[in-house]
Each structure stands twice: as structure tokens, then as C-alpha cells.
Design a protein around this motif. Structure first.
Motif, PDB file in Angstrom:
ATOM      1  N   LYS A 122      42.245  67.286  22.276  1.00  0.00           N
ATOM      2  CA  LYS A 122      43.649  67.596  21.999  1.00  0.00           C
ATOM      3  C   LYS A 122      44.082  68.851  22.743  1.00  0.00           C
ATOM      4  N   ALA A 123      43.216  69.868  22.766  1.00  0.00           N
ATOM      5  CA  ALA A 123      43.531  71.106  23.482  1.00  0.00           C
ATOM      6  C   ALA A 123      43.679  70.846  24.976  1.00  0.00           C
ATOM      7  N   ALA A 124      42.804  70.009  25.513  1.00  0.00           N
ATOM      8  CA  ALA A 124      42.880  69.673  26.935  1.00  0.00           C
ATOM      9  C   ALA A 124      44.202  68.995  27.258  1.00  0.00           C
ATOM     10  N   LEU A 125      44.570  68.031  26.451  1.00  0.00           N
ATOM     11  CA  LEU A 125      45.835  67.320  26.669  1.00  0.00           C
ATOM     12  C   LEU A 125      47.016  68.279  26.587  1.00  0.00           C
ATOM     13  N   GLY A 126      46.938  69.225  25.669  1.00  0.00           N
ATOM     14  CA  GLY A 126      48.010  70.195  25.517  1.00  0.00           C
ATOM     15  C   GLY A 126      48.174  71.091  26.731  1.00  0.00           C
ATOM     16  N   ALA A 127      47.082  71.242  27.503  1.00  0.00           N
ATOM     17  CA  ALA A 127      47.115  72.060  28.710  1.00  0.00           C
ATOM     18  C   ALA A 127      47.396  71.233  29.958  1.00  0.00           C
ATOM     19  N   GLY A 128      47.679  69.953  29.765  1.00  0.00           N
ATOM     20  CA  GLY A 128      47.973  69.094  30.904  1.00  0.00           C
ATOM     21  C   GLY A 128      46.753  68.585  31.635  1.00  0.00           C
ATOM     22  N   LEU A 129      45.600  68.653  30.989  1.00  0.00           N
ATOM     23  CA  LEU A 129      44.348  68.177  31.582  1.00  0.00           C
ATOM     24  C   LEU A 129      43.999  66.800  31.034  1.00  0.00           C
ATOM     25  N   THR A 130      43.172  66.086  31.770  1.00  0.00           N
ATOM     26  CA  THR A 130      42.651  64.806  31.296  1.00  0.00           C
ATOM     27  C   THR A 130      41.260  65.020  30.717  1.00  0.00           C
ATOM     28  N   PRO A 131      41.095  64.912  29.404  1.00  0.00           N
ATOM     29  CA  PRO A 131      39.761  65.062  28.825  1.00  0.00           C
ATOM     30  C   PRO A 131      38.916  63.812  29.065  1.00  0.00           C
ATOM     31  N   VAL A 132      37.680  64.026  29.422  1.00  0.00           N
ATOM     32  CA  VAL A 132      36.712  62.942  29.561  1.00  0.00           C
ATOM     33  C   VAL A 132      35.784  63.073  28.363  1.00  0.00           C
TER      34      VAL A 132
END
Length: 259
Positions: A122-132
Motif C-alpha cells: 500500500k505504501a509503495a502504491l501511494g508513492a507511485g511505485l509498482t510493488p512486486v
């Protein structure tokens, strides 16, 4: 359960805790040059997840190329008194596209729970990153016949993030017993788990989520794994540290068609 939706392949390298400025420079240059010259570069997404200190080097070496870069972990926090932690916003400043979360080594060595992994996603998505988001069972769990149950338990908090979040992430199945051991799940074993994962994300309304396989993937076995209908690419460990090997795996990702 499989999906008829055409899903773009992804081959992502995980350097783990390897590298030096000199060695990285040679590796990144060779990967960039080799992939740029490949006639199949447009058919598969390729990236490398490097240790934090080398993100600036990766950004410099890969900017304006077809190769993405990313990190191997992030904090659930945006900022604050969290010594040693790195936030998603910091990763984004270095042009990261991807970030690994929940790798089995993080789960085993740092006690990361599936709930924490979901919070990191969720934190990754909030930063505009794609979490794997990485999931996988131990050998003892497989031998006890609990593989699909374990995968389901690990996926549950991630799926609970909701359809919009799930649609924006990547899932990677990495059987713990096959990571760095030289053992690899057979294509059929991997497909069984990937089919269950596909069913789970489809039930969440996101059948097009990319599902990667990781665990001693090499050029010699990549094509047979990528030929499985629910395997959309690979998360590559040791082989990503050898440019020729990594490029051959990426070529397999671009050219192998699912059954």
C-alpha cells in the motif's frame, strides 16, 4: 483457472546484496546494450531491483533505455525517526518503477508478516511505485500438502487492499525451497500455484495482474516455465548478475508463448 487476456511479460532481476560500483557499471552497460539491440525488446518489460546505495547508478545508467529499475524493500512510513528505513517517496526520487515487498528472505530474516507486506504494498502504491509482492512456501509446508493454503494466507491481506490496489501490483511466486538452492519447481508445479493465484486475483476482479515465477530461473529452464499459461514472466535472482544469462531469460520472456 487461466485468463484469455493477453498479459505483457515482465522479467525482473533481483540483485539481492550483491554489487560494486565497478561491477555494476559493466553489468548495467551490458544489459542495456544487449536489450537495446534485441529485436524482441518491445515484447517484454525488463527491469532490475538493486541495493539502495546503487539506485543513483542504476538511474544514471538506464535512463532513456527500455530497462526499468527498482528497489528491494521499503518502509511503511512516509518519514520520521525510523533509522535505517527508506520510504517510497525516496525511491521515487531516484526514478524507481518497481519495489519488491515480502521476499522470503525478508519474511524469514526480518520477521515480516503478511499483514506488514500488504502495508508495504500500500505504501509503495501511494508513492507511485509498482510493488512486486512475493509469496511462497517452505519445503516443510510443501511436503505437508499446505502449498496452496500458505499462498492463500499470504495473499489474503494483499487482496484485502481492494480492487484498485490489486490491479496495480505484480505478484511473484517464489517457493522458498527453490530460492538460491539450484532446485526449481517444475513448470507443472509452478503452474498449479499460478493458476490458484490467478483464480484469487480474478475473484478480486483483477484477472490481468502479472504473475511472475522466481526460484533458480536460468536461461536453460526459462522457456519451459514461461510456456505455462499463468506464468507472465520471472523474478530472477543469481542469473540477473550475469548479463548474457539475464538477457537470454528476457528473450525467453519475449518469445515464449503460453500453452
Amino acid at each position: 483457472m487461466t485468463t484469455t487476456q493477453k498479459i505483457r511479460r515482465l522479467v525482473l532481476g533481483n540483485w539481492k546484496m550483491h554489487g560494486s560500483l565497478a561491477a555494476n557499471g559493466q553489468l548495467l552497460a551490458a544489459i542495456r546494450s544487449g536489450w537495446n539491440q534485441s529485436s524482441h525488446a518491445a515484447a517484454c518489460d525488463v527491469g532490475v531491483c538493486v541495493p539502495f546505495p546503487y539506485l543513483a547508478q542504476a538511474e544514471s545508467a538506464l535512463t532513456d533505455s527500455d530497462i526499468a529499475w527498482g528497489a528491494q524493500d521499503l518502509s511503511v512510513h512516509d518519514q520520521g525517526a525510523y533509522t535505517g528505513e527508506v520510504s517510497g517517496a525516496m525511491l521515487a526520487e531516484f526514478g524507481c518503477r518497481y519495489v519488491l515487498v515480502g521476499h522470503s528472505e525478508r519474511r524469514a530474516m526480518h520477521g515480516e508478516t503478511s499483514q506488514l507486506v500488504a502495508e508495504k504494498a500500500k505504501a509503495a502504491l501511494g508513492a507511485g511505485l509498482t510493488p512486486v509482492v512475493c509469496v511462497g512456501e517452505t519445503l516443510a509446508e510443501r511436503e505437508a500438502g499446505r502449498t496452496l493454503a500458505v499462498i492463500g494466507e499470504q495473499l489474503a491481506p494483499v487482496l484485502a487492499l481492494g480492487k484498485e490496489a490489486v490491479a496495480a501490483l505484480v505478484l511473484a511466486y517464489e517457493p522458498v525451497w527453490a530460492i538460491g538452492t539450484g532446485k526449481t519447481a517444475s513448470p507443472e508445479q509452478a503452474q498449479e500455484v499460478h493458476a490458484a493465484m490467478r483464480a484469487a486475483v480474478a475473484q478480486a476482479g483483477c484477472p490481468g495482474v502479472r504473475l511472475l515465477y522466481g526460484g533458480s530461473v536460468k536461461a536453460a529452464n526459462a522457456a519451459s516455465l514461461f510456456a505455462m499459461p499463468d506464468i507472465d514472466g520471472g523474478l530472477i535472482g543469481g542469473a540477473s548478475l550475469v548479463a548474457e544469462e539475464f538477457l537470454r531469460i528476457a528473450e525467453a520472456g519475449a518469445t515464449t508463448r503460453s500453452a
